[in-house]
Structure formats: structure tokens, C-alpha cells
Write a protein that holds these residues in place. Structure first.
Motif, PDB file in Angstrom:
ATOM      1  N   ILE A 260      -7.440  -3.825   2.070  1.00 39.35           N
ATOM      2  CA  ILE A 260      -7.042  -5.222   2.275  1.00 39.35           C
ATOM      3  C   ILE A 260      -6.247  -5.359   3.569  1.00 39.35           C
ATOM      4  O   ILE A 260      -6.464  -6.287   4.355  1.00 39.35           O
ATOM      5  N   THR A 261      -5.320  -4.430   3.791  1.00 36.00           N
ATOM      6  CA  THR A 261      -4.494  -4.464   5.010  1.00 36.00           C
ATOM      7  C   THR A 261      -5.365  -4.378   6.256  1.00 36.00           C
ATOM      8  O   THR A 261      -5.181  -5.145   7.213  1.00 36.00           O
TER       9      THR A 261
ATOM     10  N   ARG B 101      -6.997   0.502  -2.372  1.00 39.66           N
ATOM     11  CA  ARG B 101      -7.535  -0.851  -2.191  1.00 39.66           C
ATOM     12  C   ARG B 101      -6.603  -1.707  -1.338  1.00 39.66           C
ATOM     13  O   ARG B 101      -7.063  -2.572  -0.594  1.00 39.66           O
ATOM     14  N   TRP B 102      -5.293  -1.463  -1.427  1.00 35.33           N
ATOM     15  CA  TRP B 102      -4.348  -2.211  -0.590  1.00 35.33           C
ATOM     16  C   TRP B 102      -4.484  -1.810   0.872  1.00 35.33           C
ATOM     17  O   TRP B 102      -4.267  -2.631   1.763  1.00 35.33           O
TER      18      TRP B 102
ATOM     19  N   ASP C 227     -11.701  -8.923  -6.153  1.00 34.12           N
ATOM     20  CA  ASP C 227     -10.336  -8.450  -6.446  1.00 34.12           C
ATOM     21  C   ASP C 227      -9.454  -8.499  -5.210  1.00 34.12           C
ATOM     22  O   ASP C 227      -8.282  -8.889  -5.283  1.00 34.12           O
ATOM     23  N   ALA C 228     -10.004  -8.090  -4.061  1.00 32.34           N
ATOM     24  CA  ALA C 228      -9.235  -8.121  -2.810  1.00 32.34           C
ATOM     25  C   ALA C 228      -8.871  -9.560  -2.434  1.00 32.34           C
ATOM     26  O   ALA C 228      -7.757  -9.833  -1.977  1.00 32.34           O
TER      27      ALA C 228
ATOM     28  N   ASN D 166     -16.033  -9.128  -2.675  1.00 30.07           N
ATOM     29  CA  ASN D 166     -14.676  -8.550  -2.647  1.00 30.07           C
ATOM     30  C   ASN D 166     -13.707  -9.407  -3.455  1.00 30.07           C
ATOM     31  O   ASN D 166     -12.637  -9.795  -2.977  1.00 30.07           O
TER      32      ASN D 166
ATOM     33  N   TYR E  38       0.831  -1.213   0.000  1.00 31.99           N
ATOM     34  CA  TYR E  38       0.000   0.000   0.000  1.00 31.99           C
ATOM     35  C   TYR E  38       0.862   1.259   0.000  1.00 31.99           C
ATOM     36  O   TYR E  38       0.624   2.193  -0.796  1.00 31.99           O
TER      37      TYR E  38
ATOM     38  N   SER F 211     -10.055 -16.157   1.694  1.00 35.42           N
ATOM     39  CA  SER F 211     -10.187 -15.552   0.361  1.00 35.42           C
ATOM     40  C   SER F 211     -11.021 -16.439  -0.553  1.00 35.42           C
ATOM     41  O   SER F 211     -11.837 -15.941  -1.347  1.00 35.42           O
TER      42      SER F 211
ATOM     43  N   SER G 281      -6.027 -10.797  -4.748  1.00 35.74           N
ATOM     44  CA  SER G 281      -4.756 -10.169  -4.369  1.00 35.74           C
ATOM     45  C   SER G 281      -4.211 -10.772  -3.074  1.00 35.74           C
ATOM     46  O   SER G 281      -3.008 -11.038  -2.942  1.00 35.74           O
ATOM     47  N   SER G 282      -5.091 -11.004  -2.098  1.00 36.08           N
ATOM     48  CA  SER G 282      -4.681 -11.604  -0.831  1.00 36.08           C
ATOM     49  C   SER G 282      -4.141 -13.011  -1.047  1.00 36.08           C
ATOM     50  O   SER G 282      -3.147 -13.419  -0.434  1.00 36.08           O
TER      51      SER G 282
END
Length: 507
Positions: free
Chosen positions: A54-55, A50-51, A217-218, A215, A43, A206, A221-222
């Protein structure tokens, strides 16, 4: 005597209950703290909001487990005083030091920066917030370091000297305790296994989000970040596991023999890949150890000594004593457990004479007794055993737990390989339901793997609380079995409710 054994068994059960509940939370916080720090680093580097989202999502799940881990960990440490006070008295100067450092240094660091991590998003700069997150991750690992140093010292007691005047052990070399080779392997093995567990957790959650199309995309990515952490973690787990096996062979050969269900060893000893133990097998009888087994030639000799032709002793070899000349010309040997019991009793008798001489103010007799204690103290704990067979741990539980750990670990290694391949080469597959369920099902598998590893480590060293120095029957407190049973039931209920609450909050 029956009441004594009941107190021992219930005290062990209570400690096992607390430790296993505690270990549900600890590896997850170790691994999630690292993953959260990596996510926040992405991030800060990219600046993409968005990061940050997610964080914060994974940070929340970290915080829930962090709180539960602290609660169960405090109870675990209190049990040393309530149920194992003789142990705490006998080695408190040594065992207490790393626990004190953990509380003063590591936990203080976590407690300080975890507040910034959770509540400092709008109060401090991005850089300082990121630093705080990494310091929390470091603090979590440092907490594990000092606790594992204490645990490893119980497996391989070093850096101490017995003081007959105090009737207890005192630390004479802090650095030997801190840099105990068993501790270093145990620390890196436990921490990297925490990375694996948290990576599977992130993948599983996820996959649940993907299955619900929430969610998306999140979640993808995760999964990518977690898969990299997982594959690196499991490769390091394999490497540190190899180092741990060498240390077990060196300082706890009976544990290694139990892990393999090995009763008679040989040069070039094979490793049982898959096998079924003979339930009627007892040390000294003529029954076969295995009903069926699939063996890897020379595997155990390589695992234990990194030498395919080396000798690995079995349970009966260790009971009877052995002397074997290897192909490299080196002779390996050890005395029988009966001889160790006799030496241990000599040390205990010398300790009794020391006490009598001290009361009589006989310096010469005190010095002589102290010298005899020092000469025989190596096997002091064996003097409490009534029979050599008492030195044999629960073989079936150790044997099968080890295989459960290895098989589950192999599955997880393949899982991360598949996930990384799919993430970068076949991204459309990430939408498939079979992959989602594979990720979700992997969550209980990784916890089974983690718990099985600790069962091997702790059950395999029985009957010792401190290897070769103090058996469990000598370490307990002077309390009634009924009180321990009552608290066991209370703790079981509280911990179960805590786990239910934790899962509900996470959901």
C-alpha cells in the motif's frame, strides 16, 4: 498607457496560469507525503507486507506529482525576474531571502531523502527508510513554509526599511519577516488544506478501485487512514481559517469587504451565508449591494474581531474614511483613500527631492527629504493610484470564490464524517456504488475548493503586489505585451500537456 495596461494584464494572466497549475500538484504532494509516512509507519510497526505494498502504491503517485510540482515551481520563480523585474529590484533583498532558504534547506532535504525513500528499500534498514520518508514529508512542508512566508510578506510587509540611496527596500528584521503573523496562519492553513486534498484523492482513487473490485482490502485500508487524515486536516483548516480571517481584517480590510460584498459596514455586522451580488452596484451609488442574501447575524463581526458587536468597515467606508465609536467604548477609525493617495504622493515627491539633493551633494536637503519619506512611506504605493476606486479588488470574483471554498469545505467535512462512520460501523456499505461515486466525484470538488481559496487570497488583495506599497502597474518589467501573450500561449500548451501526461501516468 493602453500597452502598459495590456502588459500588466497579460503578465498577471501568465502568473495566474502558472500558479494555478502549480497548485494542482503542491497540496497533493504535501498531503500524500504525510499519508505515505503514516502508511509506512503502520508497515514498520505491524510487519505486514500488505502495508508495504500500500505504501509503495501511494508513494509512486506522490513521486509523479512531486516531479510536476518542481517543474512548474521553477517556472513560477523565474517569472519574478522575467515579468516582474521592478518588483524583484524593489524588494529583492527581502523577498529573495525566504526563497533562497527554501532552496538551500527544504528542497535540499527533499532531494536527498526522496532518493532513499524510492530506491532504498533493500539498501537501508526499515528504521532509516522510515526516517527518510518522514524527512521528505517534513521537507515538503518546510518548502511550503518559506514560500508562504514570502507570499505572506507581500500581504503584510514587515521587517523592512526603505533606503532612498538605493531606491529600494531592505530587510531590517529577518525575524519579523519569518514570524509574520499572516505567514504563520497562511502556512498552517495551506499545509492542512493539503492534507485534506490528499485525503480526498486517496479516498477517490480507493473508491475507483472498489468500484472495479480491484485490490479491495488495500483500498479499504487506504480509505480508513485517509479519512482520519482528512477529518483532522479539515478541522485544522477551519481553525486556521478563523485565524486567517482575523489577520485579513487587521491588515487587509478591503479584501474582507470584497469577500463579503460589503459596501457599508456596521457594529454587529452579519455574515452573508448565501447571496447574489447586484451586478450594477458601484462604490458610491445608491444601489443595493445584494439582490438576495441569507445572513448570519453578527457573523462577520465575530469572524473578523471575535466580538459580536464590533465594527467591520465596508468598501465605501474604506474609500471615504470612517470613525466609529463601538459599544465597548473603543473608537475605530481610518483615513480616506484620497488622503492616503495624497500622503503617498508626498512620499514620492520627497524621494524625488532626495535624488536631486544627492546629485547636488546637499546633505541638509537629503536629510530633510529622507525624514519626509520616512514619515509618509506607509502609504507610498497609494501615490501611484489615479482614483480611490482603483484600490477596490474584483468584488464578484472574490465574493463568489470565498463561498465556493466554504461550501466545498463543508461538503468535505461531512464526507469524512460519513466515511469514518461507515468504515467502523457499517463496513458493508463500503461495497455500495453510490459511495464509490461520491468519493470519485469529490476529487474535482476538493481541487475547486483549493483553487478558490487561492483566488480569494490573491485577487482579494488587488491592486497590490505588495500591500499598500507597490501596485501591480509599477511592478512589471519593461517588455512588450506581444512577448507576454506569446509565452502565455506557450505555457498554457506546455502545462496542459504536462497535466495530461501526469494523469495518464497515474492512470
Amino acid at each position: 498607457m493602453n500597452d502598459l495596461m495590456s502588459v500588466v494584464d497579460w503578465s498577471r494572466a501568465q502568473f495566474a496560469l502558472t500558479a494555478m497549475y502549480h497548485w494542482l500538484f503542491v497540496p497533493l504532494t504535501i498531503g500524500l507525503s504525510l499519508i505515505v509516512a503514516i502508511l509506512e509507519s503502520i508497515y514498520v510497526k505491524t510487519g505486514e507486507q500488505r502495508w508495504k505494498g500500500i505504501t509503495k502504491f501511494w508513494m509512486t503517485l506522490f513521486g509523479i506529482n512531486f516531479a510536476c510540482g518542481v517543474a512548474t515551481g521553477i517556472i513560477l520563480e523565474f517569472e519574478f525576474g522575467t515579468n516582474w523585474s521592478n518588483y524583484s529590484w524593489f524588494v529583492g533583498d527581502i523577498f529573495g531571502a525566504p526563497l533562497a532558504i527554501e532552496g538551500l534547506l527544504a528542497f535540499f532535504m527533499e532531494a536527498t531523502f526522496v532518493a532513499v525513500m524510492f530506491f532504498g528499500w533493500k539498501k537501508v534498514s526499515k528504521g532509516f527508510h522510515l526516517l527518510s520518508t518522514w524527512l521528505v514529508a517534513l521537507g515538503v512542508s518546510l518548502s511550503a513554509l518559506w514560500i508562504l512566508i514570502a507570499n505572506a510578506w507581500m500581504q503584510n510587509p514587515v521587517g523592512m526599511e526603505f533606503d532612498p540611496a538605493q531606491m529600494r527596500n531592505v530587510m531590517d528584521n529577518f525575524w519579523q519577516v519569518a514570524f509574520n503573523s499572516v505567514a504563520m496562519n497562511k502556512f498552517f492553513h495551506a499545509v492542512t488544506s493539503g492534507w485534506v486534498l490528499a485525503a480526498v484523492f486517496v479516498v477517490g482513487v480507493s473508491c475507483w478501485l472498489l468500484f472495479r473490485k480491484s485490490n479491495v482490502d488495500a483500498a479499504k485500508s487506504s480509505m480508513r487512514v485517509a479519512s482520519w487524515v482528512g477529518i483532522i486536516g479539515i478541522l485544522l483548516v477551519m481553525w486556521t481559517g478563523d485565524g486567517s480571517a482575523v489577520e485579513v481584517a487587521r491588515v487587509q480590510p478591503m479584501k474582507l469587504a470584497a469577500m463579503e460584498g460589503l459596501y457599508r459596514g456596521e457594529c454587529g455586522q452579519g455574515l452573508v451565508g448565501l447571496g447574489v451580488l447586484n451586478p450594477s452596484k458601484q462604490p458610491g451609488d445608491s444601489n443595493d449591494a445584494m439582490v438576495i442574501s441569507l445572513e448570519i447575524p453578527y457573523g462577520l463581526s465575530i469572524l473578523a474581531n471575535h466580538d459580536p458587536k464590533s465594527f467591520v468597515p465596508g468598501i465605501e467606508d474604506l474609500i471615504d474614511g470612517y470613525e466609529v465609536e463601538q459599544e465597548n467604548g473603543k473608537t475605530v477609525k481610518d483615513i480616506s483613500i484620497a488622503d492616503k493617495i495624497a500622503i503617498g504622493k508626498k512620499a514620492q515627491e520627497a524621494l524625488k527631492r532626495y535624488g536631486e539633493a544627492r546629485e547636488a551633494n546637499d546633505s541638509a536637503a537629503m536629510n530633510l527629504a529622507q525624514q519626509q519619506i520616512k514619515e509618509n512611506y506607509k502609504y507610498f504605493g497609494y501615490g501611484y493610484l489615479q482614483s480611490p476606486v482603483e484600490a477596490v479588488p474584483n468584488v464578484p470574483l472574490t465574493f463568489y470564490s470565498f463561498r465556493v471554498m466554504v461550501i466545498c469545505g463543508g461538503y468535505l467535512f461531512l464526507l469524512f464524517l460519513v466515511l469514518l462512520f461507515i468504515s467502523y460501523s457499517r463496513p458493508a456499505v463500503m461495497e455500495k456504488a453510490w459511495l464509490h461515486w461520491a468519493g470519485i466525484i469529490s476529487i474535482p470538488i476538493v481541487w475547486i475548493c483549493s483553487q478558490a481559496g487561492w483566488i480569494v487570497a490573491e485577487v482579494g488583495r488587488q491592486p497590490w503586489v505588495i500591500q499598500d506599497v507597490m501596485p501591480r502597474g509599477v511592478a512589471i518589467s519593461d517588455i512588450g505585451a506581444g512577448g507576454v501573450q506569446a509565452t502565455f500561449i506557450v505555457f498554457a500548451a506546455i502545462f496542459t500537456l504536462l497535466l495530461i501526461a501526469e494523469i495518464s501516468i497515474m492512470l
